[in-house]
Design a protein around this motif. Structure first.
Motif, PDB file in Angstrom:
ATOM      1  N   ASN A  51      47.201  63.594 -36.881  1.00 48.66           N
ATOM      2  CA  ASN A  51      47.813  63.847 -38.190  1.00 48.66           C
ATOM      3  C   ASN A  51      49.293  63.485 -38.213  1.00 48.66           C
ATOM      4  OD1 ASN A  51      45.392  64.851 -39.254  1.00 48.66           O
ATOM      5  ND2 ASN A  51      45.820  66.907 -38.466  1.00 48.66           N
ATOM      6  N   ALA A  52      49.621  62.334 -37.772  1.00 53.16           N
ATOM      7  CA  ALA A  52      50.993  61.823 -37.796  1.00 53.16           C
ATOM      8  C   ALA A  52      51.929  62.653 -36.935  1.00 53.16           C
ATOM      9  CB  ALA A  52      51.525  61.745 -39.220  1.00 53.16           C
ATOM     10  N   VAL A  53      51.398  63.295 -35.884  1.00 60.18           N
ATOM     11  CA  VAL A  53      52.202  64.100 -34.970  1.00 60.18           C
ATOM     12  C   VAL A  53      51.878  63.664 -33.547  1.00 60.18           C
ATOM     13  CG1 VAL A  53      52.723  66.417 -34.129  1.00 60.18           C
ATOM     14  CG2 VAL A  53      52.217  66.054 -36.550  1.00 60.18           C
ATOM     15  N   SER A  54      52.923  63.572 -32.725  1.00 56.19           N
ATOM     16  CA  SER A  54      52.721  63.231 -31.321  1.00 56.19           C
ATOM     17  C   SER A  54      53.525  64.199 -30.466  1.00 56.19           C
ATOM     18  CB  SER A  54      53.177  61.792 -31.065  1.00 56.19           C
ATOM     19  OG  SER A  54      52.988  61.455 -29.709  1.00 56.19           O
ATOM     20  N   ASN A  55      53.048  64.451 -29.264  1.00 59.85           N
ATOM     21  CA  ASN A  55      53.752  65.411 -28.403  1.00 59.85           C
ATOM     22  C   ASN A  55      53.630  65.010 -26.945  1.00 59.85           C
ATOM     23  OD1 ASN A  55      50.861  66.423 -28.955  1.00 59.85           O
ATOM     24  ND2 ASN A  55      51.443  67.497 -27.059  1.00 59.85           N
ATOM     25  N   GLU A  56      54.541  65.534 -26.156  1.00 61.51           N
ATOM     26  CA  GLU A  56      54.499  65.354 -24.709  1.00 61.51           C
ATOM     27  C   GLU A  56      55.165  66.570 -24.069  1.00 61.51           C
ATOM     28  OE1 GLU A  56      58.417  62.626 -23.899  1.00 61.51           O
ATOM     29  OE2 GLU A  56      56.611  61.596 -24.638  1.00 61.51           O
ATOM     30  N   MET A 130      49.815  75.966 -26.359  1.00 64.07           N
ATOM     31  CA  MET A 130      50.221  75.023 -25.319  1.00 64.07           C
ATOM     32  C   MET A 130      51.469  75.515 -24.606  1.00 64.07           C
ATOM     33  SD  MET A 130      49.807  71.307 -27.144  1.00 64.07           S
ATOM     34  CE  MET A 130      48.248  70.719 -27.786  1.00 64.07           C
ATOM     35  N   SER A 131      51.753  74.895 -23.466  1.00 66.63           N
ATOM     36  CA  SER A 131      53.037  75.112 -22.803  1.00 66.63           C
ATOM     37  C   SER A 131      54.106  74.399 -23.624  1.00 66.63           C
ATOM     38  CB  SER A 131      52.983  74.550 -21.385  1.00 66.63           C
ATOM     39  OG  SER A 131      52.716  73.157 -21.427  1.00 66.63           O
ATOM     40  N   PRO A 132      55.387  74.666 -23.392  1.00 59.85           N
ATOM     41  CA  PRO A 132      56.445  74.035 -24.195  1.00 59.85           C
ATOM     42  C   PRO A 132      56.306  72.506 -24.246  1.00 59.85           C
ATOM     43  CG  PRO A 132      57.374  75.780 -22.866  1.00 59.85           C
ATOM     44  CD  PRO A 132      55.950  75.644 -22.426  1.00 59.85           C
ATOM     45  N   GLN A 133      56.440  71.968 -25.447  1.00 60.60           N
ATOM     46  CA  GLN A 133      56.260  70.539 -25.707  1.00 60.60           C
ATOM     47  C   GLN A 133      57.457  69.974 -26.481  1.00 60.60           C
ATOM     48  OE1 GLN A 133      53.059  68.806 -25.017  1.00 60.60           O
ATOM     49  NE2 GLN A 133      52.809  70.652 -23.760  1.00 60.60           N
ATOM     50  N   ILE A 134      57.570  68.644 -26.430  1.00 57.16           N
ATOM     51  CA  ILE A 134      58.419  67.939 -27.395  1.00 57.16           C
ATOM     52  C   ILE A 134      57.467  67.402 -28.454  1.00 57.16           C
ATOM     53  CG2 ILE A 134      60.085  66.097 -27.794  1.00 57.16           C
ATOM     54  CD1 ILE A 134      60.750  66.126 -24.870  1.00 57.16           C
ATOM     55  N   ILE A 135      57.656  67.804 -29.698  1.00 58.07           N
ATOM     56  CA  ILE A 135      56.755  67.392 -30.773  1.00 58.07           C
ATOM     57  C   ILE A 135      57.499  66.424 -31.682  1.00 58.07           C
ATOM     58  CG2 ILE A 135      55.311  68.152 -32.688  1.00 58.07           C
ATOM     59  CD1 ILE A 135      56.329  70.845 -30.404  1.00 58.07           C
ATOM     60  N   PHE A 136      56.885  65.240 -31.878  1.00 59.93           N
ATOM     61  CA  PHE A 136      57.489  64.201 -32.711  1.00 59.93           C
ATOM     62  C   PHE A 136      56.718  64.102 -34.025  1.00 59.93           C
ATOM     63  CE2 PHE A 136      58.053  62.965 -28.278  1.00 59.93           C
ATOM     64  CZ  PHE A 136      59.420  62.757 -28.205  1.00 59.93           C
ATOM     65  N   THR A 137      57.447  64.129 -35.116  1.00 68.04           N
ATOM     66  CA  THR A 137      56.859  63.856 -36.428  1.00 68.04           C
ATOM     67  C   THR A 137      57.732  62.829 -37.129  1.00 68.04           C
ATOM     68  OG1 THR A 137      58.092  65.506 -37.695  1.00 68.04           O
ATOM     69  CG2 THR A 137      56.120  66.280 -36.515  1.00 68.04           C
ATOM     70  N   GLU A 138      57.285  62.401 -38.313  1.00 67.11           N
ATOM     71  CA  GLU A 138      58.051  61.400 -39.052  1.00 67.11           C
ATOM     72  C   GLU A 138      59.390  61.948 -39.540  1.00 67.11           C
ATOM     73  OE1 GLU A 138      54.969  58.455 -41.171  1.00 67.11           O
ATOM     74  OE2 GLU A 138      54.825  60.520 -41.867  1.00 67.11           O
ATOM     75  N   LYS A 139      59.473  63.288 -39.762  1.00 63.45           N
ATOM     76  CA  LYS A 139      60.661  63.880 -40.376  1.00 63.45           C
ATOM     77  C   LYS A 139      61.581  64.586 -39.386  1.00 63.45           C
ATOM     78  CE  LYS A 139      59.386  62.864 -44.633  1.00 63.45           C
ATOM     79  NZ  LYS A 139      60.151  61.955 -45.503  1.00 63.45           N
ATOM     80  N   TYR A 140      61.037  65.047 -38.283  1.00 64.33           N
ATOM     81  CA  TYR A 140      61.861  65.842 -37.376  1.00 64.33           C
ATOM     82  C   TYR A 140      61.282  65.810 -35.972  1.00 64.33           C
ATOM     83  CZ  TYR A 140      58.163  69.270 -38.217  1.00 64.33           C
ATOM     84  OH  TYR A 140      56.943  69.895 -38.321  1.00 64.33           O
ATOM     85  N   GLN A 141      62.048  66.417 -35.052  1.00 63.66           N
ATOM     86  CA  GLN A 141      61.626  66.577 -33.665  1.00 63.66           C
ATOM     87  C   GLN A 141      61.738  68.061 -33.323  1.00 63.66           C
ATOM     88  OE1 GLN A 141      62.825  63.719 -30.412  1.00 63.66           O
ATOM     89  NE2 GLN A 141      64.031  65.471 -29.779  1.00 63.66           N
ATOM     90  N   ALA A 142      60.690  68.600 -32.683  1.00 65.09           N
ATOM     91  CA  ALA A 142      60.667  70.038 -32.380  1.00 65.09           C
ATOM     92  C   ALA A 142      60.446  70.261 -30.889  1.00 65.09           C
ATOM     93  CB  ALA A 142      59.571  70.722 -33.189  1.00 65.09           C
ATOM     94  N   PHE A 143      60.954  71.431 -30.403  1.00 64.09           N
ATOM     95  CA  PHE A 143      60.776  71.820 -29.007  1.00 64.09           C
ATOM     96  C   PHE A 143      60.120  73.200 -28.993  1.00 64.09           C
ATOM     97  CE2 PHE A 143      64.548  69.243 -29.508  1.00 64.09           C
ATOM     98  CZ  PHE A 143      64.364  68.234 -28.570  1.00 64.09           C
TER      99      PHE A 143
END
Length: 471
Positions: A51-56, A130-143
């Motif tokens: 859904n337009a979200v990626s994480n690592e 989940m364990s802590p992630q870096i989440i990438f979206t089109e509008k922002y970046q979340a931790f």
């Protein structure tokens, strides 16, 4: 500058029969390889894109800092008995980036700052377990998330960076699938075309040079860069070296033949003079032998003159005396002489059309070319020689006989000096194998062409094309 019609036709010729061209095969393989590679990358990127979200996974100082913030919030809420709303507005936390708390058991959420309407933080819900992630979206970046347990319940903490643009690879992952496919196809198409053209260019250059060289253009060379060090570059330079040696050998041969012919003229002239003096003093019994010597000397003189003329024409050392004059007058003079020769051999000339136009030409050369072609037709015709004259975008003259013609594999050699299709027949007719060579070189010197072909009904046709005067 626009390409000529001939160049355009050659440039797009591979489109008619693509399977026959190395360029097309290489181009397709390059294209399919790149498309396959990009398609695999798109597939792999889509495995982790939801859904337009990626994480690592989140590692390093950022993870430690986020855990420290979570513990600080827990301590303030439990030890100082403050609500989460009071904790989040504390100056120490309100100055940080956007902190977002999502309730684990409900849809409640809190933040230390007002969340812009364009930001959809519900996209983070899939990471709650989940364990802590870096989440990438089109509008922002979340931790996050980091779990927080306070008297109000269990929450997940995220730190949001609204102004941060995701890395290039992440932006690629977040693209719509149709856009990924279009970019992959266009990029692979351009790259494949460039690679294929770069690979096929020296081969095309070699092909063109080989065709010109086989057609008699000894100055033809392959356009290969000296900086090209691969196999094609080596092949091109070897070809040019071979062409240089070939040009040197043939030029030396022609020069030697011309020099010998020139040197033979002096003793031949003395022989003819001596024969003439001997005829004045000889008795009747010796006259027949002297006449035979005179005839052979004249034949040899004619052959030497023809050799010298061919040599000068091929070397382009003969200066043309160009004058604007009526081609029909030149043709009429040649045909009148040919009519007389045809009658002597019980053959007939049929003439159709006219070429009543002016032409810039060397009259003696054009007349010599037409005379040689007509004499050749008269020699080998059974009964009739057909002459067709016309002009449109150029001047066209066709001279055909009704003889037996020549084998197709020998048509290209007929205009070579000293080539004779049948030695026995030419000895009877007195041919030397130079007439057609003189005709072709004379016509070529005027910017025209001579093409020989067999008629379906039998016989040989000589098709002459000459340019009109440009007004």
């Amino acid at each position: 500058m626009s390409l000529s019609k001939a160049n355009k036709s050659a440039y797009f010729a591979w489109l008619k029969h693509p399977g026959h061209y190395l360029f097309f095969k290489i181009f397709i393989w390059f294209w399919l390889t790149i498309i396959g590679t990009v398609a695999a990358l798109v597939f792999l990127s889509n495995i982790t894109a939801i859904n337009a979200v990626s994480n690592e996974p989140l590692y390093g100082p950022m993870k430690k800092n986020l855990i420290y913030t979570a513990k600080s919030i827990e301590r303030s809420a439990v030890k100082h008995k403050r609500t989460l709303s009071e904790v989040l507005v504390h100056p120490r936390l309100s100055k940080r980036k956007l902190l977002y708390l999502s309730a684990a058991q409900s849809d409640d959420s809190l933040s230390n700052k007002e969340v812009p309407e364009s930001i959809d933080l519900s996209l983070l819900n899939f990471t709650q377990n989940m364990s802590p992630q870096i989440i990438f979206t089109e509008k922002y970046q979340a931790f996050g998330p980091v779990n927080i347990k306070v008297p109000e319940g269990s929450f997940y903490l995220y730190e949001i960076d609204i102004n941060h643009q995701p890395p290039l690879i992440m932006r690629f992952k977040l693209m719509p699938n149709w856009m990924k496919i279009v970019i992959a196809i266009v990029a692979s198409l351009i790259l494949s075309f460039v690679f294929s053209r770069n690979l096929i260019a020296p081969i095309n250059s070699l092909k063109k040079a080989a065709i010109k060289l086989s057609a008699g253009n000894l100055s033809a060379r392959a356009d290969i860069s000296v900086n090209r060090k691969d196999e094609l570059g080596i092949l091109g330079r070897d070809f040019n070296s071979m062409a240089n040696q070939l040009e040197l050998l043939i030029s030396s041969q022609k020069r030697l033949l011309a020099d010998i012919s020139h040197e033979l003229r002096s003793p031949l002239t003395r022989l003819k003079m001596a024969t003439g003096l001997a005829q004045m003093q000889a008795n009747d019994a010796s006259q027949s032998y002297l006449l035979r010597i005179e005839k052979e000397a004249n034949q040899l003189d004619k052959m030497i003159a023809d050799v010298l003329q061919v040599s000068r024409l091929e070397a382009k050392s003969q200066a043309l005396s160009l004058q604007k004059q009526s081609l029909q007058i030149i043709v009429d003079h040649v045909i009148n002489d040919a009519q007389f020769e045809a009658k002597q051999n019980n053959k007939q000339l049929n003439i159709v059309g006219a070429v009543d136009v002016n032409i810039n030409c060397d009259e003696s050369l054009i007349a010599s070319a037409l005379e040689n072609l007509l004499r050749n037709a008269i020699k080998y015709a059974n009964n009739t020689i057909s002459i067709t004259l016309k002009h449109a975008d150029a001047i066209y003259i066709e001279i055909c006989d009704d003889g037996s013609g020549v084998p197709n594999e020998q048509l290209g050699k007929l205009c070579e000096p000293f080539f004779r299709q049948s030695d026995a027949r030419d000895r009877v007719s007195g041919g030397t194998g130079l007439g057609l060579a003189i005709a072709k070189n004379a016509i070529t010197a005027h910017g025209g062409s001579l093409v020989l072909s067999n008629k379906e009904q039998g016989g040989l046709c000589a098709n002459i094309t000459l340019p009109l005067i440009k007004e």
